[in-house]
Design an enzyme around this catalytic site. Structure first.
Site, PDB file in Angstrom:
ATOM      1  N   CYS A   1       0.735  -1.252  -0.153  1.00  0.00           N
ATOM      2  CA  CYS A   1       0.000  -0.149  -0.079  1.00  0.00           C
ATOM      3  C   CYS A   1       0.859   1.476   0.195  1.00  0.00           C
ATOM      4  O   CYS A   1       1.535   1.596  -0.993  1.00  0.00           O
ATOM      5  CB  CYS A   1      -0.970   0.037   1.288  1.00  0.00           C
ATOM      6  SG  CYS A   1      -2.560   0.841   0.874  1.00  0.00           S
TER       7      CYS A   1
ATOM      8  N   HIS B   1      -3.335  -4.964   0.387  1.00  0.00           N
ATOM      9  CA  HIS B   1      -2.840  -5.497   1.471  1.00  0.00           C
ATOM     10  C   HIS B   1      -2.966  -6.979   1.399  1.00  0.00           C
ATOM     11  O   HIS B   1      -3.986  -7.725   1.885  1.00  0.00           O
ATOM     12  CB  HIS B   1      -3.707  -4.909   2.703  1.00  0.00           C
ATOM     13  CG  HIS B   1      -3.382  -3.568   3.056  1.00  0.00           C
ATOM     14  ND1 HIS B   1      -2.284  -3.206   3.576  1.00  0.00           N
ATOM     15  CD2 HIS B   1      -4.239  -2.646   2.694  1.00  0.00           C
ATOM     16  CE1 HIS B   1      -2.418  -1.844   3.662  1.00  0.00           C
ATOM     17  NE2 HIS B   1      -3.479  -1.486   3.297  1.00  0.00           N
TER      18      HIS B   1
ATOM     19  N   GLU C   1      -1.275  -9.027   3.018  1.00  0.00           N
ATOM     20  CA  GLU C   1      -0.895  -9.733   4.234  1.00  0.00           C
ATOM     21  C   GLU C   1      -2.426 -10.142   4.747  1.00  0.00           C
ATOM     22  O   GLU C   1      -2.483 -11.226   5.733  1.00  0.00           O
ATOM     23  CB  GLU C   1      -0.356  -8.641   5.371  1.00  0.00           C
ATOM     24  CG  GLU C   1      -1.053  -7.581   5.789  1.00  0.00           C
ATOM     25  CD  GLU C   1      -1.029  -6.384   4.711  1.00  0.00           C
ATOM     26  OE1 GLU C   1      -0.671  -6.700   3.670  1.00  0.00           O
ATOM     27  OE2 GLU C   1      -1.291  -5.399   5.311  1.00  0.00           O
TER      28      GLU C   1
HETATM   29  N1  GLN Z   1      -1.978   6.442   3.100  1.00  0.00           N
HETATM   30  C1  GLN Z   1      -2.089   5.985   1.758  1.00  0.00           C
HETATM   31  C2  GLN Z   1      -3.449   6.071   1.111  1.00  0.00           C
HETATM   32  O1  GLN Z   1      -4.482   6.668   1.712  1.00  0.00           O
HETATM   33  C3  GLN Z   1      -1.828   4.493   2.063  1.00  0.00           C
HETATM   34  C4  GLN Z   1      -2.742   3.785   2.872  1.00  0.00           C
HETATM   35  C5  GLN Z   1      -2.298   2.403   3.467  1.00  0.00           C
HETATM   36  O2  GLN Z   1      -0.990   2.203   3.246  1.00  0.00           O
HETATM   37  N2  GLN Z   1      -2.990   1.635   3.798  1.00  0.00           N
HETATM   38  O3  GLN Z   1      -3.442   5.951  -0.147  1.00  0.00           O
END
Ligand code: GLN
Length: 533
Positions: A380, A506, A508
């Site tokens: 992410c 994600h 994970e």
């Molecule tokens: N802050 C970033 C976004 O909002 C990444 C979010 C994250 O890593 N879950 O896109």
């Protein structure tokens, strides 16, 4: 349907979630279909707005529900895929009760904790998955917490409504070891059970968390004072090697047998072998490597819970002991020379995150991995960082950034998604839950998944800016995964690098001990390959 309720006594952080998950695993080993739920007494609607350093990671379900990390344990230990129905907070209950009051649903009546709040809680238990054989519901917090009382009252009522042989209460408690006295103490457990009985709940099984084995005398004592048969006093010793030892440990204490007897469920014999195989693999790995987790929440493993677990799963899948070294992103950005930090690191992992703190340090880490051909996995924010680093140092867009960090950047490599622009309300408003991703053939991502279409869970507001895609690809950073409907970039990877992959989702959240996530597997495999060379 049979119902098992898990409460906790004496202190928090006893690992009730792990115990609930492991019990679910054992019942599945007996061929039963299990549904797990978590009820949290706090007043937040969900943990989506809570700080990970306080509450741990926000776990995202397939349907986009932002929830407690214990649901991650349930999904890792059992085969269930959970949804909004499997999680409940006091905040949600009160919101619903108050909405009903405004709608006139209770017209004429005084709205009260009993029965209106307790009914709402019971409805959620009854609404659990229809075709499950057993519903396991964990109540967050500790017996005696004020916020927890309506939940316990609802359970008491429910046990009365259902025939007693359909309901089972499991109380997880701590048996502290007093160093000075050199002995274990049962008094806190007695008191916490007394508290439960005051409310009208008699636990059927007491699970004792303890650092040293409890003697037969002690089991007798707990049995006598807590009013449970001695065989239902279950010892849960601190785990030595891995949390995945817990199903076998509880099985050796006959937990599943006692539960099935008490609930009068006929099942096949418990096939514990798959869990024993996992423990075997963890205990005797053939390889070893170290992953550097570049992070900003430093002392709280819970803030990156699923990431740690997915790394461990990939270790199991690769016959490898994976050490995780946490690298402070903020400390990194103070340094000119980061080499020393990465001397003993075989791979670099950048997890998700929000806000500016530690960003420049994370960019340095991505740069180091790219330049030194160290396997890199960005999750992410970790993908966004990789893109910013590439734009700055390969494409020479000096102040490239995400508009999350610098709204006026001249190179908005990462920018807010269109559907996020007008949203001001917090909580449940990001791009959440499962979205499809199409993989481009002959890429590292495709090789890892060995499939063309996959579904992955999301939690973010920003995305890669497609205006830069061509330029990126021309210089060797490929878009290897695309959302086919929205044409959003889901995976970026370097062409001329052993393994450098960033994902906007994600992975994970979908990794399991018995089936590690393909990208985590490939990341550790790439590390081992590089080491062998
Ligand atoms: N802050 C970033 C976004 O909002 C990444 C979010 C994250 O890593 N879950 O896109």
């Amino acid at each position: 349907m049979k119902y098992i309720f898990i409460t906790g006594g004496v202190v928090s952080s006893l690992g009730k979630g792990l115990t609930a998950g492991s019990l679910g695993a054992l019942l599945e080993c007996r061929g039963l279909k299990v549904c797990t739920q978590k009820f949290d007494p706090y007043l937040n609607i969900d943990p989506g707005t809570m700080n990970p350093s306080q509450h741990g990671e926000v776990y995202v379900l397939q349907d986009g529900t932002e929830t407690d990390l214990d649901l991650g344990h349930y999904e890792r230990f059992t085969s269930s895929v959970l949804s909004q129905k499997n999680t409940l907070t006091s905040g949600q209950i009160y919101a619903s009760v108050l909405q009903k009051e405004r709608n006139g649903d209770y017209l004429g009546k005084t709205v009260q904790v009993i029965p209106h709040v307790t009914n709402e809680i019971k409805e959620r238990i009854y609404a659990a998955e229809e075709d499950a054989d057993v519903v396991i519901t964990e109540i967050g917090g500790t017996t005696g917490d004020i916020e927890g009382l309506p939940f316990l009252e609802a359970l008491r009522q429910l046990a009365l409504e259902l025939d007693h042989e359909n309901v089972l209460f499991v109380h997880v408690t701590l048996i502290p070891f007093l160093k000075a006295a050199g002995e274990l103490k049962t008094k806190p457990t007695q008191q916490s059970v007394a508290k439960l009985r005051e409310i009208g709940i008699q636990p059927d099984i007491i699970i004792c968390r303890t650092e040293i084995p409890i003697s037969d005398d002690m089991r007798q004592k707990i049995s006598l004072f807590c009013n449970v048969p001695v065989k239902s006093v279950i010892e849960e010793l601190d785990l030595k090697v891995s949390i995945y030892e817990l199903p076998s440990l509880l099985h050796s204490e006959k937990l599943d047998e006692i539960v099935c007897q008490k609930l009068r469920i006929q099942t096949q014999a418990c096939d514990i072998q798959p869990w024993e195989n996992i423990v075997e693999k963890i205990k005797f790995p053939k390889h070893e490597c170290t992953v550097g987790l570049v992070a900003k929440y430093l002392d709280v493993k819970d803030a990156y819970k699923s990431v740690y677990e997915a790394i461990a799963h990939s270790g199991i899948g690769n016959d490898c002991k994976v050490n995780v070294e946490v690298i402070d992103a903020e400390e990194l950005e103070q340094l000119n020379d980061v080499d020393e930090f990465f001397r003993d690191i075989d791979g670099i992992l950048l997890a998700g995150g929000f806000g500016n703190r530690g960003i420049e340090g994370k960019i340095l880490a991505a740069k180091f991995a790219r330049e030194h051909h160290i396997p890199y996995f960005g999750l992410c924010l970790g993908m966004q960082i990789a893109a910013i680093e590439f734009a700055r140092h390969v494409l020479h867009y000096a102040d490239a950034n995400s508009t999350e960090m610098v709204p006026e950047t001249s190179y908005p490599i990462i920018r807010m998604m269109l559907d996020q622009i007008n949203i001001t309300q917090k909580g449940g408003t990001m791009r959440l839950g499962t979205y499809p991703c199409k993989l481009i053939p002959e890429t590292k991502a495709h090789n890892a998944y060995k499939s063309t279409y996959v579904n992955e869970r999301h939690r973010h507001r920003y995305e890669f800016n497609n205006d830069y895609r061509e330029e990126f690809e021309k210089h060797g950073m490929l878009a290897s995964g695309i959302n086919p409907e929205l044409n959003l970039i889901e995976i970026l990877e370097l062409r001329d690098h052993p393994w450098f992959v960033g994902v906007q989702f994600h992975p994970e959240f979908q990794s399991k001990p018995r089936q590690a996530h393909p990208l985590f597997l490939a990341f550790i495999a790439a590390i081992l390959q590089k080491k062998q060379r």
